[in-house]
Design a protein around this motif. Structure first.
Motif, mmCIF file in Angstrom:
data_model
loop_
_atom_site.group_PDB
_atom_site.id
_atom_site.type_symbol
_atom_site.label_atom_id
_atom_site.label_comp_id
_atom_site.label_asym_id
_atom_site.label_seq_id
_atom_site.Cartn_x
_atom_site.Cartn_y
_atom_site.Cartn_z
ATOM 1 N N LEU A 1 -5.787 2.551 -7.513
ATOM 2 C CA LEU A 1 -5.185 2.289 -6.066
ATOM 3 C C LEU A 1 -4.322 3.387 -5.059
ATOM 4 O O LEU A 1 -4.536 3.485 -4.123
ATOM 5 C CB LEU A 1 -4.000 0.933 -6.137
ATOM 6 C CG LEU A 1 -3.387 0.554 -4.918
ATOM 7 C CD1 LEU A 1 -3.616 0.152 -3.887
ATOM 8 C CD2 LEU A 1 -1.601 0.191 -5.314
ATOM 9 N N GLN A 2 -4.245 3.958 -6.074
ATOM 10 C CA GLN A 2 -3.705 5.328 -5.710
ATOM 11 C C GLN A 2 -4.527 6.354 -5.622
ATOM 12 O O GLN A 2 -4.910 6.977 -4.210
ATOM 13 C CB GLN A 2 -2.949 6.369 -6.636
ATOM 14 C CG GLN A 2 -1.679 5.442 -7.316
ATOM 15 C CD GLN A 2 -1.096 6.399 -8.610
ATOM 16 O OE1 GLN A 2 -1.739 7.007 -9.765
ATOM 17 N NE2 GLN A 2 -0.110 6.141 -8.402
ATOM 18 N N ARG A 3 -5.922 6.113 -6.535
ATOM 19 C CA ARG A 3 -6.824 7.018 -5.834
ATOM 20 C C ARG A 3 -7.441 6.659 -4.303
ATOM 21 O O ARG A 3 -8.057 7.595 -3.040
ATOM 22 C CB ARG A 3 -8.280 7.048 -6.473
ATOM 23 C CG ARG A 3 -9.326 8.009 -5.847
ATOM 24 C CD ARG A 3 -10.511 7.816 -7.363
ATOM 25 N NE ARG A 3 -11.776 8.376 -6.424
ATOM 26 C CZ ARG A 3 -12.687 8.066 -5.822
ATOM 27 N NH1 ARG A 3 -12.250 6.916 -5.659
ATOM 28 N NH2 ARG A 3 -13.954 9.070 -5.302
ATOM 29 N N HIS A 4 -7.547 5.040 -3.408
ATOM 30 C CA HIS A 4 -7.980 4.469 -2.507
ATOM 31 C C HIS A 4 -6.779 5.244 -1.612
ATOM 32 O O HIS A 4 -7.868 5.389 -0.069
ATOM 33 C CB HIS A 4 -8.278 2.877 -2.838
ATOM 34 C CG HIS A 4 -8.559 2.179 -1.094
ATOM 35 N ND1 HIS A 4 -9.975 2.794 -1.243
ATOM 36 C CD2 HIS A 4 -7.727 1.946 -0.124
ATOM 37 C CE1 HIS A 4 -9.381 1.404 0.182
ATOM 38 N NE2 HIS A 4 -8.375 1.184 0.410
ATOM 39 N N LEU A 5 -5.798 5.070 -1.374
ATOM 40 C CA LEU A 5 -5.050 5.630 -0.821
ATOM 41 C C LEU A 5 -4.592 7.175 -0.415
ATOM 42 O O LEU A 5 -4.085 7.332 0.659
ATOM 43 C CB LEU A 5 -3.691 4.836 -1.153
ATOM 44 C CG LEU A 5 -3.422 3.437 -1.053
ATOM 45 C CD1 LEU A 5 -2.158 2.894 -1.814
ATOM 46 C CD2 LEU A 5 -3.638 2.757 0.836
ATOM 47 N N LEU A 6 -5.451 8.035 -1.076
ATOM 48 C CA LEU A 6 -5.135 9.183 -0.986
ATOM 49 C C LEU A 6 -6.508 9.581 0.245
ATOM 50 O O LEU A 6 -7.664 9.159 0.430
ATOM 51 C CB LEU A 6 -5.785 9.788 -2.207
ATOM 52 C CG LEU A 6 -4.999 10.153 -3.027
ATOM 53 C CD1 LEU A 6 -5.467 10.812 -4.448
ATOM 54 C CD2 LEU A 6 -3.741 11.018 -2.948
ATOM 55 N N GLY B 1 -9.177 11.510 2.069
ATOM 56 C CA GLY B 1 -10.695 11.311 1.060
ATOM 57 C C GLY B 1 -11.023 12.791 0.741
ATOM 58 O O GLY B 1 -11.254 13.158 -0.409
ATOM 59 N N VAL B 2 -10.612 14.039 1.407
ATOM 60 C CA VAL B 2 -10.220 15.331 0.658
ATOM 61 C C VAL B 2 -9.614 15.749 -0.417
ATOM 62 O O VAL B 2 -9.597 16.440 -1.542
ATOM 63 C CB VAL B 2 -10.268 16.490 2.259
ATOM 64 C CG1 VAL B 2 -11.313 16.637 3.094
ATOM 65 C CG2 VAL B 2 -8.662 16.477 2.392
ATOM 66 N N TYR B 3 -8.756 14.657 -0.766
ATOM 67 C CA TYR B 3 -7.766 14.931 -1.745
ATOM 68 C C TYR B 3 -8.000 14.102 -2.724
ATOM 69 O O TYR B 3 -7.622 14.050 -3.635
ATOM 70 C CB TYR B 3 -6.452 15.125 -1.263
ATOM 71 C CG TYR B 3 -5.864 15.689 0.115
ATOM 72 C CD1 TYR B 3 -5.649 16.824 -0.829
ATOM 73 C CD2 TYR B 3 -5.471 15.317 1.615
ATOM 74 C CE1 TYR B 3 -4.798 17.744 0.274
ATOM 75 C CE2 TYR B 3 -5.355 16.352 1.635
ATOM 76 C CZ TYR B 3 -4.414 18.073 1.386
ATOM 77 O OH TYR B 3 -4.238 18.464 2.553
ATOM 78 N N ARG B 4 -9.272 13.303 -2.692
ATOM 79 C CA ARG B 4 -9.454 12.386 -3.737
ATOM 80 C C ARG B 4 -10.262 13.221 -5.006
ATOM 81 O O ARG B 4 -11.159 13.334 -5.056
ATOM 82 C CB ARG B 4 -10.629 11.276 -3.133
ATOM 83 C CG ARG B 4 -10.407 10.448 -3.346
ATOM 84 C CD ARG B 4 -10.658 8.626 -2.435
ATOM 85 N NE ARG B 4 -10.318 8.376 -1.778
ATOM 86 C CZ ARG B 4 -10.348 7.828 -0.603
ATOM 87 N NH1 ARG B 4 -11.559 7.680 -0.503
ATOM 88 N NH2 ARG B 4 -9.624 7.614 0.619
ATOM 89 N N VAL B 5 -9.805 12.502 -5.916
ATOM 90 C CA VAL B 5 -10.562 12.932 -7.323
ATOM 91 C C VAL B 5 -11.473 12.498 -7.852
ATOM 92 O O VAL B 5 -11.615 11.019 -7.223
ATOM 93 C CB VAL B 5 -9.433 12.108 -8.572
ATOM 94 C CG1 VAL B 5 -9.221 10.983 -8.422
ATOM 95 C CG2 VAL B 5 -9.548 12.587 -9.556
ATOM 96 N N PRO B 6 -12.574 13.065 -8.502
ATOM 97 C CA PRO B 6 -13.847 12.186 -8.274
ATOM 98 C C PRO B 6 -13.746 11.160 -9.278
ATOM 99 O O PRO B 6 -12.678 11.411 -10.136
ATOM 100 C CB PRO B 6 -14.788 13.421 -9.063
ATOM 101 C CG PRO B 6 -13.740 14.760 -8.600
ATOM 102 C CD PRO B 6 -12.507 14.249 -8.728
ATOM 103 N N LYS B 7 -14.813 10.298 -9.313
ATOM 104 C CA LYS B 7 -15.159 9.526 -10.614
ATOM 105 C C LYS B 7 -15.102 9.459 -11.945
ATOM 106 O O LYS B 7 -16.129 10.906 -11.566
ATOM 107 C CB LYS B 7 -15.417 8.338 -10.023
ATOM 108 C CG LYS B 7 -15.873 7.310 -8.490
ATOM 109 C CD LYS B 7 -17.170 6.233 -8.419
ATOM 110 C CE LYS B 7 -16.615 5.917 -7.357
ATOM 111 N NZ LYS B 7 -17.714 5.009 -7.016
ATOM 112 N N GLY B 8 -14.105 9.148 -12.529
ATOM 113 C CA GLY B 8 -14.143 9.339 -14.053
ATOM 114 C C GLY B 8 -13.853 10.820 -14.651
ATOM 115 O O GLY B 8 -12.754 11.080 -15.718
ATOM 116 N N ALA B 9 -12.976 11.506 -13.231
ATOM 117 C CA ALA B 9 -11.777 12.396 -13.494
ATOM 118 C C ALA B 9 -10.041 11.909 -13.682
ATOM 119 O O ALA B 9 -8.879 12.872 -13.914
ATOM 120 C CB ALA B 9 -11.736 13.853 -13.069
ATOM 121 N N GLY B 10 -10.090 11.327 -12.881
ATOM 122 C CA GLY B 10 -8.598 10.639 -13.011
ATOM 123 C C GLY B 10 -8.380 9.412 -14.846
ATOM 124 O O GLY B 10 -9.446 9.044 -15.065
#
Length: 862
Positions: free
Chosen positions: A841-846, A848-857
């Motif tokens: 959820l947190q990743r979705h609300l960030l 786009g340029v601040y979004r963590v890559p999948k697998g790193a969060g």
């Protein structure tokens, strides 16, 4: 045979990844990887070998795993292939396994050892070299903790029986592959009779796919981490080196501040005692008077002084004797012993070297270096943030009460308590307040304060003013040392680069205009983070009253702070004038704070308007008339034409920092002994899910006001910078146009931005201040997750703007840095996991340029 099969194994991994799209999914699990290892095979000498068979039936020589092995009890241990003697492939096995093979096989996962080509002639040396690189990047030592703690990679844990069954024996076997500083700290293991307890911690294995870039392995030794990359474009080869280092000023600067401030706080304590004595001698007390409120303040300030005296000695020459810590991790934000120490303070550098594809090494272009300091927002976590209130909000409330106080009475608060009967006969005066709402997004805080003050007896207002004054002083003592440590770290990094590049005209710029220091905040304006932002903004504003001087380390071993003779005269009004004060005049009278000289203060007041965010400096005396001030009767106090005032002197402080003798010797003589002033700026933009809530609730005003004030101050600095740069001929027309365009667009963006996540404010400000030779600092709550996203994005932009990285590759390069770079290592140093603390959820609300890559969060610890 060994070199051949190791190379074949690594080649099969690469080849299989190219052919298998599912293998490249970032969420690959252990089960899918085992399936991949079993299905990926080559025909060799007429026989078929899959990757598991090459690993365990050939290279590991078909040996059984001990029963107590971690691997034997795992899923993988149940399916390890074995060649029987009748199997025609049995003849290919090695006679005995080499333990270092564990650090040579790369199946393409993120936890794999570095990839390289092996030769039959130098296989032993190459295995040892790869083991050294891998272990130096994964083994962590916390030898000052009790018991001593060592973190090892999962691969070493799987095959620990190859090195030793006890922790002491295992570490003794790999000791020669660790860096010298680690070897020194583990030297006690050389004693075979050593029985010191050691706790082994194991890193989790990351099964997700990682493309094997041509780069050195990540080296994490002691207090620093290094990662290098090689990016190829159509015309250029870009070599990038990231370095992340714990700041050497994290403990010394707070200790120096506490040593300077303790005597001032003792004088304030003596003043409180004097006031108690005056009230007791009067033998009078108002109705409903809480007899213990001054005593409570006295006890609160006395406890604070005891803490300051204890901790300033402890951290004067800190050697990691508290919990084995060499920095303050994010998990220790609210630790009482580390209350004055900045959270997760690190200095990061990115070195870039570019060359044309067709050129040889002799034509490599100039090496460029870009620095940034990251640290958790300077905030009083120990004191907490009730209802989202921090220093800025407390000062805002103090201003309202203080203004109403002097509109009703011009004497001291002690006189109110002694003469309460006379004042109560006059009754409360309903005076509408023209004081503008600013600083705090919680408008009801100030509205309720005004309403209460207009009907309260004066002695109650005196009580509230005293309480707020003590609270703000104590709170600022928690926040300011953290901001100062970050400031000194940034300025030292800045001078180190300028001196090494021999750009001494920049030192002349710093002498004339001050050192521009740009703080970037990613805090939201909701809940506790709203209070953190209040703490941060006020402590950063207070940095203007500090000056920095560098001294050779042979003459000064530790940071030293002292009061300066320089002081600003500040006029404090004692009664209301015939017409309302402007917001800037009123704030100066309330906070007893000044930026530089009176002339410069008046210029800023005219330009800054209602967006001033000045801080009450902690060294000032009580911000009211002294106890023996002339007592004004009610008629005088209510007269609109009666205006009296008191002049206070606002002192500045000097920070003397030790500089390496060799570096100091390179500095131009005319700048060596200079005292440099500081010009701090703060730009802030919340980006997380809490900011989404704040936008819905309309609680973004403090963020908007901070940015507007910073744009106005930045504009003033820019024109002075342009004038100086043209005089010294280091400002090209292209650079001038870029600065002008960025400043104009930044101003428009800040003015238009209301109740939104505008992702252009922070990068615009960062790019502009780099053109102005400014120091750069970035913060969020813990400087671990959101800060990492911001820093890596900034590095990607720099590569695109200055080093010919195609713009469409910035996102990919940024994701690579977030996945394998030093910032992920920083997350591990703080919480023990190579993951950033963003759930889905947190990743979705960030943005786009601040979004963590999948697998790193996915880490839950902040």
């Amino acid at each position: 045979k060994m070199a051949f099969f190791v190379n074949v194994y690594n080649l099969m991994g690469l080849h299989g990844c190219v052919l298998s799209r599912s293998r490249m999914k970032p969420t690959s699990s252990m089960t899918s990887n085992i399936s991949f290892l079993r299905k990926t095979s080559y025909r060799i000498a007429g026989h078929t070998f899959n990757m598991l068979e090459v690993d365990h039936a050939v290279l590991r020589a078909n040996l059984s795993l001990p029963e107590d092995s971690i691997l034997a009890n795992s899923v993988l241990g149940q399916i390890l292939p074995k060649f029987s003697k009748t199997d025609p492939r049995f003849k290919f096995r090695l006679e005995k396994p080499n333990p270092l093979l564990s650090f040579a096989l790369n199946p393409g996962t993120k936890s794999s050892p570095p990839l390289r080509l092996y030769s039959a002639e130098r296989i032993d040396q190459e295995l040892a070299s790869n083991a050294r690189i891998f272990l130096q990047s994964t083994v962590r030592l916390y030898v000052r903790s009790h018991p001593k703690k060592v973190v090892i990679p999962k691969i070493l844990d799987w095959f620990r029986h190859d090195f030793g069954r006890t922790p002491q024996l295992l570490l003794r076997r790999i000791l020669c592959h660790l860096p010298p500083d680690m070897q020194a700290e583990l030297a006690f293991l050389q004693d075979r009779d050593c029985t010191d307890p050691i706790e082994l911690k194991v890193q989790e294995y990351d099964w997700s796919y990682c493309y094997p870039f041509q780069m050195e392995a990540k080296i994490a030794s002691g207090d620093h981490t290094v990662q290098t990359y090689k990016f190829e474009t159509e015309n250029d080869i870009i070599l990038v080196r990231e370095t992340l280092t714990e700041s050497s000023f994290a403990f010394g600067v707070p200790s120096a501040y506490l040593k300077m401030i303790v005597d001032i706080r003792k004088r304030e304590l003596a003043s409180l005692i004097q006031r108690i004595t005056a009230i007791q001698e009067a033998k009078v007390a108002p109705r409903g008077f809480e007899r213990g409120w001054i005593q409570r303040l006295l006890r609160q300030l006395h406890t604070h002084i005891q803490q300051v005296e204890t901790l300033m000695v402890r951290f004067h020459n800190y050697q990691g004797d508290y919990e084995g810590l060499t920095f303050k991790p994010s998990t220790f934000k609210a630790d009482e012993t580390l209350r004055f120490i900045p959270t997760n303070l690190h200095v990061q550098d990115m070195t870039v070297q570019s060359s044309e594809r067709s050129s040889d090494l002799s034509s490599v272009q100039k090496v460029s270096k870009y620095g940034i300091v990251t640290f958790g927002a300077p905030a009083a976590h120990v004191l907490r943030f009730h209802h989202g209130v921090g220093l800025a909000q407390l000062y805002s409330k103090y201003e309202s009460l203080y203004e109403l106080w002097h509109r009703r009475f011009a004497g001291s608060r002690t006189e109110v308590l002694i003469n309460h009967e006379k004042l109560e006969k006059e009754g409360p005066q309903e005076v509408p307040s023209p004081f503008p709402t600013r600083l705090s997004s919680r408008r009801e805080l100030k509205r309720s304060a005004r309403k209460a003050a207009q009907v309260q007896p004066l002695w109650m207002i005196a009580r509230d003013l005293d309480t707020l004054l003590v609270e703000t002083r104590i709170r600022l003592d928690h926040c300011l040392p953290q901001a100062l440590a970050a400031l000194v770290s940034c300025v030292y990094q800045l001078f180190e680069q300028v001196i090494s590049e021999k750009r001494f005209y920049i030192l002349g710029l710093y002498c004339k205009l001050g050192i521009l220091v740009h703080f970037e905040s990613l805090l939201s304006t909701y809940g506790a983070e709203n209070g953190m932002l209040g703490d941060m903004s006020t402590s950063i504003e207070t940095l203007r009253l500090f000056h920095i001087q560098f001294v050779p380390s042979s003459q000064l071993a530790h940071v030293r702070m002292e009061m300066m003779e320089k002081a600003d005269e500040v006029e404090v009004l004692l009664s209301a004038p015939s017409k309302p004060l402007s917001s800037s005049q009123l704030f100066s009278s309330l906070s007893s704070s000044s930026l530089s000289s009176q002339s410069s203060s008046s210029q800023e007041a005219d330009s800054s308007g209602d967006h001033s965010l000045l801080a009450a400096f902690p060294f000032a005396p009580e911000i009211v008339p002294p106890v023996d001030a002339a007592f004004l009767n009610a008629e005088q106090a209510s007269s609109a034409s009666t205006v009296t005032s008191t002049i206070y002197k606002q002192h500045h402080a000097l920070i003397q920092c030790p500089m390496d003798d060799a570096l100091y010797a390179q500095m131009a003589r005319e700048y060596a002994d200079e005292v440099y002033s500081v010009y701090p700026l703060l730009f802030t933009q919340g980006i997380n899910e809490q900011q989404s809530i704040a936008m819905r609730m309309g609680e973004t005003k403090i963020q908007e006001d901070i940015n507007k004030a910073s744009v106005i101050r930045l504009k003033s600095y820019v024109w002075d910078f342009v004038e100086y740069a043209k005089e010294h001929d280091f400002l090209s027309q292209e650079r001038f146009e870029k600065i002008h365009l960025d400043l104009t667009e930044l101003g428009h963006i800040v003015l238009r931005s209301k109740r939104e996540k505008n992702t252009q404010i922070l990068p615009r400000a960062a790019d502009l201040t780099r053109h102005l030779e400014a120091g750069r600092l970035t913060s969020c709550k813990s400087a671990k997750d959101r800060t990492s996203m911001s820093v890596t994005w900034e590095q990607g932009r720099i590569l695109s703007q200055h080093h010919a990285l195609p713009e469409d590759r910035v996102a990919k390069v940024t994701d690579q840095m977030r996945t394998t770079g030093v910032r992920r290592e920083n997350a591990f140093k703080n919480i023990g996991k190579h993951r950033f603390a963003f759930n889905s959820l947190q990743r979705h609300l960030l943005p786009g340029v601040y979004r963590v890559p999948k697998g790193a969060g996915g880490a839950s610890t902040s």
